[in-house]
Design an enzyme around this catalytic site. Structure first.
Site, PDB file in Angstrom:
ATOM      1  N   VAL A 190      47.520  40.143  47.981  1.00 12.18           N
ATOM      2  CA  VAL A 190      47.798  38.974  48.826  1.00 12.18           C
ATOM      3  C   VAL A 190      47.611  37.686  48.042  1.00 12.18           C
ATOM      4  O   VAL A 190      48.408  36.751  48.170  1.00 12.18           O
ATOM      5  CB  VAL A 190      46.923  38.995  50.088  1.00 12.18           C
ATOM      6  N   GLY A 200      44.604  40.078  43.248  1.00 10.31           N
ATOM      7  CA  GLY A 200      44.896  41.011  44.328  1.00 10.31           C
ATOM      8  C   GLY A 200      46.296  40.838  44.882  1.00 10.31           C
ATOM      9  O   GLY A 200      47.000  39.862  44.574  1.00 10.31           O
ATOM     10  N   TYR A 260      33.258  50.828  54.890  1.00 12.75           N
ATOM     11  CA  TYR A 260      34.204  49.733  54.674  1.00 12.75           C
ATOM     12  C   TYR A 260      34.450  48.981  55.978  1.00 12.75           C
ATOM     13  O   TYR A 260      34.362  47.746  56.028  1.00 12.75           O
ATOM     14  CB  TYR A 260      35.513  50.286  54.118  1.00 12.75           C
ATOM     15  N   ASP A 268      32.467  34.347  42.160  1.00  9.33           N
ATOM     16  CA  ASP A 268      32.342  35.788  42.321  1.00  9.33           C
ATOM     17  C   ASP A 268      31.830  36.081  43.726  1.00  9.33           C
ATOM     18  O   ASP A 268      30.804  35.527  44.144  1.00  9.33           O
ATOM     19  CB  ASP A 268      31.372  36.338  41.275  1.00  9.33           C
ATOM     20  N   LEU A 269      32.529  36.932  44.467  1.00 14.15           N
ATOM     21  CA  LEU A 269      32.100  37.240  45.830  1.00 14.15           C
ATOM     22  C   LEU A 269      30.778  37.986  45.872  1.00 14.15           C
ATOM     23  O   LEU A 269      30.169  38.102  46.938  1.00 14.15           O
ATOM     24  CB  LEU A 269      33.181  38.025  46.584  1.00 14.15           C
ATOM     25  N   THR A 290      40.813  43.790  58.743  1.00 16.94           N
ATOM     26  CA  THR A 290      41.451  45.097  58.639  1.00 16.94           C
ATOM     27  C   THR A 290      41.463  45.879  59.942  1.00 16.94           C
ATOM     28  O   THR A 290      40.615  45.664  60.823  1.00 16.94           O
ATOM     29  CB  THR A 290      40.711  45.931  57.569  1.00 16.94           C
ATOM     30  N   LYS A 328      33.461  45.053  56.868  1.00 18.20           N
ATOM     31  CA  LYS A 328      34.497  44.087  57.256  1.00 18.20           C
ATOM     32  C   LYS A 328      34.216  43.519  58.646  1.00 18.20           C
ATOM     33  O   LYS A 328      34.446  42.328  58.902  1.00 18.20           O
ATOM     34  CB  LYS A 328      35.873  44.735  57.201  1.00 18.20           C
ATOM     35  N   ALA A 378      38.298  40.915  48.688  1.00 18.88           N
ATOM     36  CA  ALA A 378      37.438  41.840  49.433  1.00 18.88           C
ATOM     37  C   ALA A 378      37.105  43.045  48.575  1.00 18.88           C
ATOM     38  O   ALA A 378      37.753  43.308  47.554  1.00 18.88           O
ATOM     39  CB  ALA A 378      38.128  42.302  50.716  1.00 18.88           C
TER      40      ALA A 378
END
Length: 285
Positions: free
Chosen positions: A12, A10, A122, A33-34, A98, A126, A57
């Protein structure tokens, strides 16, 4: 000791690997793995980490509308499991969140304690992740950011470069305003905050980090084209002319003052970061 980063490819995570050097160990899906929160917790428990940063994310905002349960596992259950594992070991945990936790009303920057009211799946997932991190009650920082851009992956800058080279005229939303934030700046902020938490856990809390000045998507596009030497006509349109499955906040301005006060991190200028991104992409005029 090493800083464990969840995320590998990703925007970041890529910058964390670049700026953290040997201090950073970026774990991809092959290691944790998330979609499997227990595996994320187990990876934390298996090492002697200096700090843990979650830079991964579910970021497919529109897809989350139809797959909220799957997004919740990644955005809420996994960070909560990470935070609890960190709390058990007393390891600082930095979690990236976010602007989508807000409803985007008004025109003032949102302070960290502003009421949350996400508009879609989303943002809801979050927000649930934030709540899970706080509930773990370990040393932590939740870092809300916005409009992430870099030379990596898919983002607005790379889309505009492609479209600006293909078309003479582009219609771009002008009634959504926020702070485009280079991933490199986010990575540097995360590393600074992780170090601060390690020496002073009392700095735990929720923070905002977005680059300035605040700008509309249309005006952001104009600056991209100016720096890249492209000259398509940019026509401002309202969000209603560009419908999407998930509603976007009209106001993504965020008050960064708490972050500067706690960690000495000044709000960066995205125009400088944009210049660096375009140079890396070989697109600088």
């Amino acid at each position: 000791m090493t800083i464990l980063v969840f995320g590998q490819s990703g925007q970041v995570a890529t910058e964390l690997a670049r700026h953290g050097g040997d201090r950073v160990d970026c774990a991809g899906r092959d290691r944790a793995d998330l979609n499997d929160p227990a595996a994320c917790a187990a990876l934390i428990a298996s090492g002697d980490w200096e700090a843990v940063i979650n830079a991964a994310a579910w970021t497919a905002v529109d897809a989350a509308e139809e797959h909220e349960d799957e997004a919740r596992v990644v955005n809420a259950d996994a960070p909560a499991a990470m935070a609890h594992a960190c709390a058990q070991q007393g390891v600082p945990f930095v979690h990236i969140s976010t602007d989508y936790v807000f409803d985007g009303s008004g025109s003032d920057p949102f302070p960290v304690d502003a009421p949350v009211a996400p508009l879609g799946a989303y943002g809801r997932t979050k927000l649930a992740g934030e709540e899970g991190v706080r509930a773990a009650d370990g040393p932590h920082a939740i870092l809300r950011t916005s409009w992430v851009v870099s030379a990596h992956g898919k983002n607005f800058v790379k889309t505009m470069l492609r479209l600006g080279a293909e078309r003479d005229r582009l219609t771009i939303v002008s009634d959504q305003v926020g702070g485009p934030t280079p991933a490199a700046d986010i990575a540097r902020a995360c590393l600074t905050i992780a170090d601060a938490l390690a020496s002073n856990p009392d700095t735990s809390g929720t923070y905002h980090f977005s680059a300035g000045p605040d700008v509309s998507w249309a005006d952001f596009a104009r600056e991209i084209f100016a720096q890249a030497g492209l000259s398509p006509e940019v026509v401002d349109i309202p969000s209603s002319d560009f419908p999407t499955p998930a509603a976007r906040p009209a106001n993504s301005r965020m008050d960064n003052s708490a972050t500067e006060a706690a960690f000495g991190i000044a709000r960066p200028d995205w125009r400088t970061g944009l210049s660096d991104i375009l140079t890396e992409l070989g697109a600088k005029a």
